[in-house]
Scaffold this motif. Structure first.
Motif, PDB file in Angstrom:
ATOM      1  N   VAL A 121      55.175  39.636  36.582  1.00  0.00           N
ATOM      2  CA  VAL A 121      54.484  39.934  38.137  1.00  0.00           C
ATOM      3  C   VAL A 121      54.262  41.152  38.260  1.00  0.00           C
ATOM      4  CG1 VAL A 121      54.510  40.033  41.246  1.00  0.00           C
ATOM      5  CG2 VAL A 121      54.714  37.980  39.353  1.00  0.00           C
ATOM      6  N   VAL A 122      52.974  42.018  37.917  1.00  0.00           N
ATOM      7  CA  VAL A 122      52.753  42.977  37.579  1.00  0.00           C
ATOM      8  C   VAL A 122      52.071  43.707  39.005  1.00  0.00           C
ATOM      9  CG1 VAL A 122      51.706  44.878  36.231  1.00  0.00           C
ATOM     10  CG2 VAL A 122      52.624  42.853  35.656  1.00  0.00           C
ATOM     11  N   SER A 123      52.190  45.145  40.081  1.00  0.00           N
ATOM     12  CA  SER A 123      51.420  45.249  41.242  1.00  0.00           C
ATOM     13  C   SER A 123      51.152  46.573  40.765  1.00  0.00           C
ATOM     14  CB  SER A 123      52.757  45.287  42.174  1.00  0.00           C
ATOM     15  OG  SER A 123      52.169  45.866  42.855  1.00  0.00           O
ATOM     16  N   VAL A 124      50.200  47.137  41.185  1.00  0.00           N
ATOM     17  CA  VAL A 124      50.131  48.238  40.562  1.00  0.00           C
ATOM     18  C   VAL A 124      48.523  48.973  41.703  1.00  0.00           C
ATOM     19  CG1 VAL A 124      47.899  49.669  39.589  1.00  0.00           C
ATOM     20  CG2 VAL A 124      49.283  47.619  38.009  1.00  0.00           C
ATOM     21  N   PRO A 125      49.175  49.301  43.025  1.00  0.00           N
ATOM     22  CA  PRO A 125      47.856  50.061  44.075  1.00  0.00           C
ATOM     23  C   PRO A 125      46.865  50.524  43.476  1.00  0.00           C
ATOM     24  CG  PRO A 125      50.281  51.585  43.391  1.00  0.00           C
ATOM     25  CD  PRO A 125      49.530  50.654  42.547  1.00  0.00           C
ATOM     26  N   SER A 173      42.137  51.186  38.656  1.00  0.00           N
ATOM     27  CA  SER A 173      41.029  51.261  37.789  1.00  0.00           C
ATOM     28  C   SER A 173      39.451  50.552  38.097  1.00  0.00           C
ATOM     29  CB  SER A 173      40.111  51.884  36.744  1.00  0.00           C
ATOM     30  OG  SER A 173      41.051  51.289  35.609  1.00  0.00           O
ATOM     31  N   PHE A 174      40.834  49.076  38.161  1.00  0.00           N
ATOM     32  CA  PHE A 174      39.380  47.676  38.516  1.00  0.00           C
ATOM     33  C   PHE A 174      39.155  47.749  39.443  1.00  0.00           C
ATOM     34  CE2 PHE A 174      39.088  44.123  40.756  1.00  0.00           C
ATOM     35  CZ  PHE A 174      39.016  43.005  40.270  1.00  0.00           C
ATOM     36  N   TYR A 175      39.327  48.046  40.213  1.00  0.00           N
ATOM     37  CA  TYR A 175      38.453  48.392  42.367  1.00  0.00           C
ATOM     38  C   TYR A 175      37.417  49.369  41.243  1.00  0.00           C
ATOM     39  CZ  TYR A 175      42.956  45.471  43.640  1.00  0.00           C
ATOM     40  OH  TYR A 175      43.658  44.117  43.816  1.00  0.00           O
ATOM     41  N   ASP A 176      37.349  50.085  40.500  1.00  0.00           N
ATOM     42  CA  ASP A 176      36.362  50.981  40.229  1.00  0.00           C
ATOM     43  C   ASP A 176      35.324  50.425  39.277  1.00  0.00           C
ATOM     44  OD1 ASP A 176      37.479  53.725  42.293  1.00  0.00           O
ATOM     45  OD2 ASP A 176      39.005  53.309  40.355  1.00  0.00           O
ATOM     46  N   LEU A 177      35.141  49.587  37.813  1.00  0.00           N
ATOM     47  CA  LEU A 177      34.688  48.540  37.228  1.00  0.00           C
ATOM     48  C   LEU A 177      33.382  47.762  37.824  1.00  0.00           C
ATOM     49  CD1 LEU A 177      36.748  48.473  34.687  1.00  0.00           C
ATOM     50  CD2 LEU A 177      35.037  50.527  34.960  1.00  0.00           C
ATOM     51  N   PHE A 199      45.385  50.001  34.561  1.00  0.00           N
ATOM     52  CA  PHE A 199      44.109  49.065  34.867  1.00  0.00           C
ATOM     53  C   PHE A 199      44.859  47.678  35.344  1.00  0.00           C
ATOM     54  CE2 PHE A 199      41.919  44.954  33.569  1.00  0.00           C
ATOM     55  CZ  PHE A 199      40.998  44.542  34.539  1.00  0.00           C
ATOM     56  N   GLN A 200      44.827  46.897  36.513  1.00  0.00           N
ATOM     57  CA  GLN A 200      45.102  45.695  36.420  1.00  0.00           C
ATOM     58  C   GLN A 200      44.400  44.898  36.765  1.00  0.00           C
ATOM     59  OE1 GLN A 200      48.115  44.169  34.894  1.00  0.00           O
ATOM     60  NE2 GLN A 200      47.135  42.529  35.363  1.00  0.00           N
ATOM     61  N   SER A 201      43.466  43.876  36.054  1.00  0.00           N
ATOM     62  CA  SER A 201      42.797  42.910  36.980  1.00  0.00           C
ATOM     63  C   SER A 201      43.506  42.112  38.330  1.00  0.00           C
ATOM     64  CB  SER A 201      42.205  41.931  36.181  1.00  0.00           C
ATOM     65  OG  SER A 201      41.779  40.406  36.791  1.00  0.00           O
ATOM     66  N   THR A 256      45.614  38.725  36.474  1.00  0.00           N
ATOM     67  CA  THR A 256      46.550  38.410  35.683  1.00  0.00           C
ATOM     68  C   THR A 256      47.122  38.853  36.141  1.00  0.00           C
ATOM     69  OG1 THR A 256      45.226  39.918  34.732  1.00  0.00           O
ATOM     70  CG2 THR A 256      44.440  37.686  33.882  1.00  0.00           C
ATOM     71  N   ALA A 257      47.325  39.206  37.401  1.00  0.00           N
ATOM     72  CA  ALA A 257      48.909  40.131  38.074  1.00  0.00           C
ATOM     73  C   ALA A 257      50.422  39.213  37.591  1.00  0.00           C
ATOM     74  CB  ALA A 257      48.517  40.853  38.986  1.00  0.00           C
ATOM     75  N   ASP A 258      49.760  37.508  38.352  1.00  0.00           N
ATOM     76  CA  ASP A 258      51.043  37.189  38.735  1.00  0.00           C
ATOM     77  C   ASP A 258      50.832  35.574  38.264  1.00  0.00           C
ATOM     78  OD1 ASP A 258      52.755  35.506  39.877  1.00  0.00           O
ATOM     79  OD2 ASP A 258      52.645  36.251  41.896  1.00  0.00           O
ATOM     80  N   PRO A 259      52.081  36.218  37.389  1.00  0.00           N
ATOM     81  CA  PRO A 259      51.758  34.074  36.175  1.00  0.00           C
ATOM     82  C   PRO A 259      51.838  33.032  37.542  1.00  0.00           C
ATOM     83  CG  PRO A 259      53.799  35.657  36.375  1.00  0.00           C
ATOM     84  CD  PRO A 259      53.010  35.830  37.036  1.00  0.00           C
ATOM     85  N   LYS A 260      51.684  32.759  38.489  1.00  0.00           N
ATOM     86  CA  LYS A 260      51.857  32.173  39.029  1.00  0.00           C
ATOM     87  C   LYS A 260      51.204  31.595  40.356  1.00  0.00           C
ATOM     88  CE  LYS A 260      56.688  32.041  40.403  1.00  0.00           C
ATOM     89  NZ  LYS A 260      57.877  32.334  41.291  1.00  0.00           N
TER      90      LYS A 260
END
Length: 360
Positions: free
Chosen positions: A53-57, A62-66, A122-124, A127-131
């Protein structure tokens, strides 16, 4: 019975026996052996494919800007001149006045792209949580267009004698593409990141041919560019494996639409000789493990990992093949996956050439 009649009778008997043996062999191959060998294997240990599980504030992502670029209305001038925009990056077919128009019409998109370039990661969310992974395709075409516009802006600055500013603009595209390429992601998004890096490499190479860059600035940017080497990110392949494994499990429970997959009609999607869920997962695991190994050195000469036969040849072969359904699923995407490795190899070589160009 005459001797001649006896010989004819023996020939007829041998012919009948031969036909009977052939029919028996066909029966064994198509019906009896598959019926006997319809037992599946035990589940395998594929824990090495599990993603964390990946957590990026949002403040660092950059996902949110894109994503803001995808949400704004793209000016007509940008969509109508997409091909010209791409041509300008390589052959200057777009005039300076047209370039300025494109840049002015898309100031907001460029601002959002600049904001994205300033985020460290960058984190979409998909695909942040495999579950909770989603196969939903995010509208990323606007991201690619914004990256190309940024490259156009860099070249336009270089043509106007602003070499240092041009390099900074080109590096923005490299930074965004690099963050995407190194994130936990699916293959489609990963390839978008690679494409951005390739656009940035081409642009920075072109800037060097347009304007004079002094030695100290060359060294400075060579050191910056060195931070954006291609990674050995395995998450795109692991994501694809998990998606395919999920499909196998859905097929096994009858909760999957296979109308768009060329699975032979003679196969049943219940567990049998032609479809063994656990064996399918094992074969997928081996296939994607090979892809992961190949992706670490994409320029190494290799043979195709999946089947290479034509559709008719493959279907005939699968008539006698254990777990044929899995073979079809692997074959259906192998060419695209091989193309992804080729793209990574090409960009890796371009990247090395770029570092060499900045050292001169």
């Amino acid at each position: 019975m005459a001797f001649k009649d006896l010989i004819a009778s023996n020939k007829l008997m041998r012919t009948k026996i031969t036909k009977w043996l052939i029919l028996s062999l066909v029966f064994l191959l198509i019906f009896a052996i598959p019926l006997v060998l319809n037992k599946d294997i035990s589940p395998i240990d594929d824990s090495s494919m599990i993603l964390p599980v990946v957590s990026v504030p949002p403040s660092e992502n950059s996902f949110y800007d894109l994503n803001k670029i995808s949400e704004i209305t793209v000016p007509v001038s940008m969509t109508k001149r997409g091909n010209q925009l791409k041509d300008f990056l390589t052959s200057d077919t777009l005039g300076s006045a047209d370039a300025e128009t494109l840049l002015n019409d898309n100031k907001i998109a460029l601002e959002y792209f600049t904001d994205a370039s300033q985020k460290p990661k960058f984190q979409s969310p998909a695909t942040a949580d495999p579950k909770d992974m989603s196969q939903e395709i995010i509208a990323m075409n606007a991201w690619r267009q914004a990256a190309q516009l940024n490259c156009l802006q860099a070249i336009w600055l270089a043509k106007n004698g602003k070499g240092e500013e041009a390099l900074a603009e080109g590096l923005k595209v490299m930074a965004v593409g690099d963050a995407i390429e190194k994130s936990q992601t699916n293959l489609i998004t990963y390839l978008v990141g690679l494409t951005m890096k390739e656009n940035a490499i081409d642009t920075l190479q072109k800037i060097l041919t347009i304007t004079v860059i002094n030695d100290s600035l060359r060294q400075e940017y060579q050191e910056k560019i060195a931070n954006y080497d291609l990674s050995n990110n395995t998450s795109p392949w692991k994501f694809e494996y998990l998606v395919r494994k999920n499909s196998i499990e859905k097929i096994a429970t009858g909760n999957y639409d296979v109308s768009d997959v060329s699975i032979p009609k003679y196969t049943s999607l219940e567990t049998n000789y032609y479809f063994k869920p656990n064996l399918s997962v094992k074969e997928l695991f081996a296939y994607y493990s090979d892809l992961i190994d190949a992706s670490q050195d994409p320029c190494l000469k290799r043979k195709a990992l999946g089947e290479s036969e034509s559709s008719s040849e493959l279907k005939l072969k699968l008539l006698f093949t254990e777990n044929a359904v899995s073979k079809v699923l692997i074959n259906s995407s192998d060419a695209a996956f091989q193309g992804s490795l080729d793209s990574k190899c090409r960009i890796k070589n371009k990247y090395s050439e770029l570092l060499t160009a900045f050292s001169k």
